[in-house]
Design an enzyme around this catalytic site. Structure first.
Site, PDB file in Angstrom:
ATOM      1  N   HIS A   1       0.833  -1.225   0.000  1.00 31.82           N
ATOM      2  CA  HIS A   1       0.000   0.000   0.000  1.00 31.82           C
ATOM      3  C   HIS A   1       0.862   1.268   0.000  1.00 31.82           C
ATOM      4  O   HIS A   1       0.499   2.281   0.600  1.00 31.82           O
ATOM      5  CB  HIS A   1      -0.948   0.029   1.205  1.00 31.82           C
ATOM      6  CG  HIS A   1      -1.969  -1.059   1.201  1.00 31.82           C
ATOM      7  ND1 HIS A   1      -3.240  -0.900   0.691  1.00 31.82           N
ATOM      8  CD2 HIS A   1      -1.920  -2.339   1.648  1.00 31.82           C
ATOM      9  CE1 HIS A   1      -3.925  -2.022   0.822  1.00 31.82           C
ATOM     10  NE2 HIS A   1      -3.139  -2.922   1.396  1.00 31.82           N
TER      11      HIS A   1
ATOM     12  N   ASN B   1     -10.388  -2.733   2.507  1.00 32.94           N
ATOM     13  CA  ASN B   1     -10.078  -2.744   1.076  1.00 32.94           C
ATOM     14  C   ASN B   1     -11.347  -2.502   0.272  1.00 32.94           C
ATOM     15  O   ASN B   1     -12.443  -2.488   0.827  1.00 32.94           O
ATOM     16  CB  ASN B   1      -9.497  -4.107   0.676  1.00 32.94           C
ATOM     17  CG  ASN B   1      -8.009  -4.226   0.979  1.00 32.94           C
ATOM     18  OD1 ASN B   1      -7.319  -3.231   1.213  1.00 32.94           O
ATOM     19  ND2 ASN B   1      -7.516  -5.452   0.962  1.00 32.94           N
TER      20      ASN B   1
ATOM     21  N   HIS C   1      -3.645   1.140  12.155  1.00 30.00           N
ATOM     22  CA  HIS C   1      -3.378  -0.087  12.916  1.00 30.00           C
ATOM     23  C   HIS C   1      -4.724  -0.739  13.236  1.00 30.00           C
ATOM     24  O   HIS C   1      -5.579  -0.117  13.864  1.00 30.00           O
ATOM     25  CB  HIS C   1      -2.642   0.289  14.204  1.00 30.00           C
ATOM     26  CG  HIS C   1      -2.215  -0.886  15.041  1.00 30.00           C
ATOM     27  ND1 HIS C   1      -2.224  -2.182  14.571  1.00 30.00           N
ATOM     28  CD2 HIS C   1      -1.744  -0.951  16.315  1.00 30.00           C
ATOM     29  CE1 HIS C   1      -1.786  -2.985  15.521  1.00 30.00           C
ATOM     30  NE2 HIS C   1      -1.494  -2.274  16.588  1.00 30.00           N
TER      31      HIS C   1
HETATM   32 FE1  HDE Z   1      -2.497  -4.741   5.439  1.00 34.91          FE
HETATM   33  N1  HDE Z   1      -0.713  -3.951   5.886  1.00 34.91           N
HETATM   34  N2  HDE Z   1      -1.860  -6.542   6.022  1.00 34.91           N
HETATM   35  N3  HDE Z   1      -4.247  -5.601   4.812  1.00 34.91           N
HETATM   36  N4  HDE Z   1      -3.155  -2.986   4.788  1.00 34.91           N
HETATM   37  C1  HDE Z   1      -0.346  -2.669   5.730  1.00 34.91           C
HETATM   38  O1  HDE Z   1       0.761  -1.365   7.327  1.00 34.91           O
HETATM   39  C2  HDE Z   1      -0.745  -6.782   6.738  1.00 34.91           C
HETATM   40  C3  HDE Z   1      -4.596  -6.906   4.945  1.00 34.91           C
HETATM   41  C4  HDE Z   1      -4.414  -2.682   4.360  1.00 34.91           C
HETATM   42  O2  HDE Z   1      -3.218   3.545   3.977  1.00 34.91           O
HETATM   43  C5  HDE Z   1       0.981  -2.348   6.348  1.00 34.91           C
HETATM   44  O3  HDE Z   1       1.166   0.817   7.684  1.00 34.91           O
HETATM   45  C6  HDE Z   1      -0.673  -8.169   7.117  1.00 34.91           C
HETATM   46  C7  HDE Z   1      -6.008  -7.095   4.715  1.00 34.91           C
HETATM   47  C8  HDE Z   1      -4.482  -1.287   3.999  1.00 34.91           C
HETATM   48  O4  HDE Z   1      -1.583   3.347   5.417  1.00 34.91           O
HETATM   49  C9  HDE Z   1       1.378  -3.662   7.011  1.00 34.91           C
HETATM   50  C10 HDE Z   1      -1.781  -8.759   6.589  1.00 34.91           C
HETATM   51  C11 HDE Z   1      -6.482  -5.848   4.443  1.00 34.91           C
HETATM   52  C12 HDE Z   1      -3.213  -0.775   4.244  1.00 34.91           C
HETATM   53  C13 HDE Z   1       0.234  -4.568   6.621  1.00 34.91           C
HETATM   54  C14 HDE Z   1      -2.526  -7.730   5.905  1.00 34.91           C
HETATM   55  C15 HDE Z   1      -5.377  -4.936   4.495  1.00 34.91           C
HETATM   56  C16 HDE Z   1      -2.407  -1.856   4.738  1.00 34.91           C
HETATM   57  C17 HDE Z   1       1.968  -1.735   5.407  1.00 34.91           C
HETATM   58  C18 HDE Z   1      -2.183 -10.211   6.668  1.00 34.91           C
HETATM   59  C19 HDE Z   1      -7.924  -5.456   4.086  1.00 34.91           C
HETATM   60  C20 HDE Z   1      -2.743   0.630   3.988  1.00 34.91           C
HETATM   61  C21 HDE Z   1       2.133  -0.305   5.861  1.00 34.91           C
HETATM   62  C22 HDE Z   1      -2.308 -10.687   7.986  1.00 34.91           C
HETATM   63  C23 HDE Z   1      -8.865  -5.711   5.113  1.00 34.91           C
HETATM   64  C24 HDE Z   1      -3.006   1.525   5.158  1.00 34.91           C
HETATM   65  C25 HDE Z   1       1.320  -0.182   7.032  1.00 34.91           C
HETATM   66  C26 HDE Z   1      -2.557   2.926   4.828  1.00 34.91           C
HETATM   67  C27 HDE Z   1      -1.087  -1.724   5.125  1.00 34.91           C
HETATM   68  C28 HDE Z   1       0.200  -5.836   7.032  1.00 34.91           C
HETATM   69  C29 HDE Z   1      -3.711  -8.007   5.208  1.00 34.91           C
HETATM   70  C30 HDE Z   1      -5.552  -3.536   4.234  1.00 34.91           C
HETATM   71  C31 HDE Z   1       2.724  -4.215   6.668  1.00 34.91           C
HETATM   72  C32 HDE Z   1       0.439  -8.802   7.912  1.00 34.91           C
HETATM   73  C33 HDE Z   1      -6.795  -8.396   4.814  1.00 34.91           C
HETATM   74  C34 HDE Z   1      -5.699  -0.548   3.466  1.00 34.91           C
HETATM   75  O5  HDE Z   1       1.410  -3.540   8.391  1.00 34.91           O
END
Ligand code: HDE
Length: 697
Positions: free
Chosen positions: A69, A143, A334
């Site tokens: 993202h 999402n 978070h």
């Molecule tokens: Fe994320 N995801 N994600 N994700 N995600 C990040 O956090 C992660 C997942 C989503 O505009 C990171 O600050 C793991 C699902 C959005 O700043 C990180 C898993 C969904 C955004 C991270 C998922 C998301 C992130 C990268 C599986 C939809 C952007 C930078 C367990 C429900 C937020 C950050 C923004 C961002 C980890 C799965 C949505 C690395 C480990 C499912 C919208 O922490």
């Protein structure tokens, strides 16, 4: 937003923007164009503290981009419930009090690409909302698709490594059309439902303002007595859900890589504030096992026909950030930022996320004090004994940084719902590394999605599979992926196999029946509005000035963003002496940046446009992309003879065929009929039944 928050933000904003140029230490300097040197042609002196400080700061301007993202755009706004009906289910004040407008920041993003990648790639879009509630910050990090690729967070690094550019040559950027992604998909069939969404038009949003948002996981609402109710969160856009065509996306990636970011910014600047409705699907705790899938499985939707989405309130985005880096880049979401009245479930993907987001901010924002950055600060008061660390902005006073202490500060809060209390879920079990048996159906809902698509949506899905798998270089990877489709639908698999010229395995498909969920088709979300749709009016000297002015006015009155494009910017000399000004030169734009095109009358103008390759290509391409085309009087001659015969252009009066609206005389232009028909076609977004095979791409 609270006055306090506004005051703090203003103070932050003023910093460094007013007064004379100084160093970081506040020392005024009068010269920043030449370094201090020993003689005008001599070496630069080490004692030039101003030059050293300026360059050193510059050297450290970058922070690590988000690991996923990374590319995004955001805005401020507010959320307000319609009424208090949700009080029965949650103690969260911001969801219950219709008098309360809670400030928010929303960040939209693509997932796979780097910070500088194009907006219109085929990808999932992030839809992350930070609610600055009076009970603390609540982040709904969702999402634009309601399911995810994997079921357990431990697979996330594998999935992301597979979709990101390949590690040896870092190719391709921001695309899933490559070997490693499809290798992973073929070997990890839990991805299949989400892959169907990714191959669908949902992955190509026309605008962030025209996307649905989903919390994805099943969460819990908790009422004032500690009782829980399962909940799925939905955002529904006021403008309906609309997409681009894949061909457009690829062209826009070159013409305007900031297309979605610009669209959001421009809409807010113009006062056309984007809006969504928050809706919830509520499921009683005792119905946890009432479905043929597991509520904890994030690769499943709860069909809206089974559990309706009930409206809660409205989200409005009404202020662009002042500084992209300070706000959009530094905002730290978070999933574990929750407030009293909301809680998690045991969804194994959510559980991993609750670890990951805090962890990632520590490296990205350089230490544990990022919550003090203006965009991350709660409006609720913060008191605790956490101290020191990189980037500490607060000057804590007193001797007590431990608890308990003699002064009793900070005091321990009262009772739930003033303080957060975890939902008292009973848990037991052996420690195992094991996926629940209730998580094993990976294709039933992929088939449900396919069955729910309209014919045109299905065509787009087949084309997307053919494109993506066509980029795969290793035949076994491609073949395995197509073979997986057999488990979803034989028709789908056959069409993709034919498109790729490969032999489909001779084995039976799994039977899923023909169940469908009409709510999944985005064609069922079309709203009755043309608000902020972009229409180009092609003009040149000799145009019917009066008529063009009226079209322009009528379109703008209907909420359309109408722009006049001419061979050059500036004044246009209209045939009737009317005053017209071109907003842009046609060769700086392209039809892919608009939702429709109108060519007004005026024989001289049309002759000039017809001689201009850009203008002719513009109309043909808009036609090819199924957009409304309006041709008035002489405007009907813009195209080479015969090209648009299908539109019945020979007929008299105002006429519409396949979304081409024409009127035979310039006078007719003034008639409501022409505009009404054009606007009706524009409301439908695209003319899906238009035959376009005879027009080159
Ligand atoms: Fe994320 N995801 N994600 N994700 N995600 C990040 O956090 C992660 C997942 C989503 O505009 C990171 O600050 C793991 C699902 C959005 O700043 C990180 C898993 C969904 C955004 C991270 C998922 C998301 C992130 C990268 C599986 C939809 C952007 C930078 C367990 C429900 C937020 C950050 C923004 C961002 C980890 C799965 C949505 C690395 C480990 C499912 C919208 O922490």
């Amino acid at each position: 937003m609270s006055e306090d928050k506004i005051r703090r933000l203003d103070a932050d904003r003023r910093h460094g923007e007013q007064g004379a140029l100084t160093t970081q230490q506040g020392v005024q300097v009068d010269h920043t164009d030449d370094s201090l040197s020993a003689g005008a042609r001599g070496p630069t002196l080490l004692e030039d503290f101003h030059a050293r400080e300026k360059i050193t700061h510059f050297d450290h301007e970058r922070i690590p981009e988000r690991v996923v993202h990374a590319r995004g755009a955001g805005a401020y706004g507010f959320f307000q419930p319609y009424d208090s009906w949700l009080s029965e289910y949650t103690a969260a004040e911001f969801l219950r009090d219709p008098e309360l407008a809670t400030p928010v920041f929303v960040r939209f993003s693509t997932v796979a690409g780097s910070r500088g990648s194009a907006d219109t790639v085929r990808d999932v879009r992030g839809f992350a909302t930070k609610f600055y509630t009076r009970q603390g910050n609540y982040d709904l990090v969702g999402n634009n698709m309601p399911v995810f690729f994997i079921q357990d967070g431990i697979k996330f690094p594998d999935f992301v490594h597979a979709v990101k550019p390949e590690p040896d040559n870092e190719i391709p950027q921001a695309q899933s059309a490559h070997d490693t992604f499809w290798d992973f998909v073929g070997l990890q069939p839990e991805t299949l439902h989400m892959v169907m969404w990714l191959m669908s038009d949902r992955a190509l949003p026309r605008s962030y303002r025209m996307m649905q948002g989903f919390g994805v996981h099943t969460f819990r609402l908790v009422d004032g007595h500690g009782n829980g109710t399962f909940v799925k969160f939905h955002w529904k856009p006021r403008l309906g859900v609309h997409s681009l065509l894949w061909d457009e996306c690829q062209k826009i990636a070159g013409k305007d890589p900031d297309f979605n970011r610009r669209d959001l910014w421009d809409a807010i600047e113009s006062g056309a504030y984007p809006e969504w409705e928050l809706g919830v699907q509520l499921i009683a705790e005792e119905d946890e096992h009432a479905f043929d899938f597991d509520l904890l499985d994030p690769t499943k939707v709860v069909p809206e026909e089974q559990v309706p989405v009930e409206p809660v309130g409205r989200l409005v985005l009404n202020r662009n950030p002042d500084n992209f880096f300070a706000e959009t880049e530094q905002i730290a979401f978070h999933t574990a930022n929750i407030v009293p009245g909301i809680d998690f479930t045991n969804d194994p993907l959510l559980q991993a996320r609750n670890f990951s987001y805090l962890d990632t901010q520590l490296i990205r924002l350089g230490g544990p004090n990022f919550a003090q950055l203006p965009v991350n600060r709660p409006v609720a008061e913060v008191h605790n004994n956490q101290r020191d660390g990189y980037g500490q902005n607060l000057v804590h006073t007193g001797k007590h940084a431990y608890f308990p202490n003699a002064s009793g500060c900070p005091a321990i809060g009262g009772a739930f719902p003033e303080v957060f209390a975890h939902y008292q879920e009973k848990v037991s079990g052996k420690k195992v590394r094991q996926r629940s048996a209730s998580f094993t159906d990976h294709v039933g809902q992929a088939a449900l999605f396919w069955n729910s698509m309209s014919e045109i949506e299905q065509q787009h899905i087949v084309a997307a599979f053919c494109f993506e798998l066509g980029k795969v270089t290793m035949p076994p990877i491609r073949e395995r992926a197509v073979d997986r489709l057999l488990d979803i639908d034989r028709g789908l698999a056959t069409r993709v196999a034919e498109g790729l010229g490969i032999q489909l395995a001779d084995r039976p498909r799994r039977e899923h029946g023909e169940v469908s969920s009409p709510a999944l088709s985005q064609l069922n979300t079309t709203m009755d509005t043309v608000d902020t749709r972009r229409v180009a009016i092609l003009a040149a000297d000799g145009i019917d000035g009066l008529g063009t002015g009226k079209v322009l006015e009528a379109l703008r009155e209907a909420g359309v963003v109408a722009e006049i494009l001419a061979p050059q910017e500036g004044l246009i000399s209209a045939a009737d002496g009317a005053n017209l000004r071109a907003d842009r030169a046609v060769n700086t734009m392209a039809s892919v940046l608009y939702d429709g095109v109108v060519v007004p009358g005026g024989a001289g103008a049309v002759e000039t446009l017809r001689a201009d390759g850009y203008a002719v290509h513009f109309v043909l391409e808009a036609y090819k992309h199924a957009k409304p085309v309006g041709l008035c009087g002489a405007g009907r001659d813009i195209l080479p003879d015969g090209v648009l015969d299908v539109a019945g252009l020979g007929r008299n009066g105002v006429f519409e065929e396949h979304g081409v609206v024409s009127s035979d005389a310039t006078g007719e232009l003034l008639e409501d009929a022409f505009l009404q028909r054009f606007l009706t076609v524009l409301k439908g977004h695209r003319v899906w039944d238009r035959p376009t095979a005879h027009i080159p791409a």
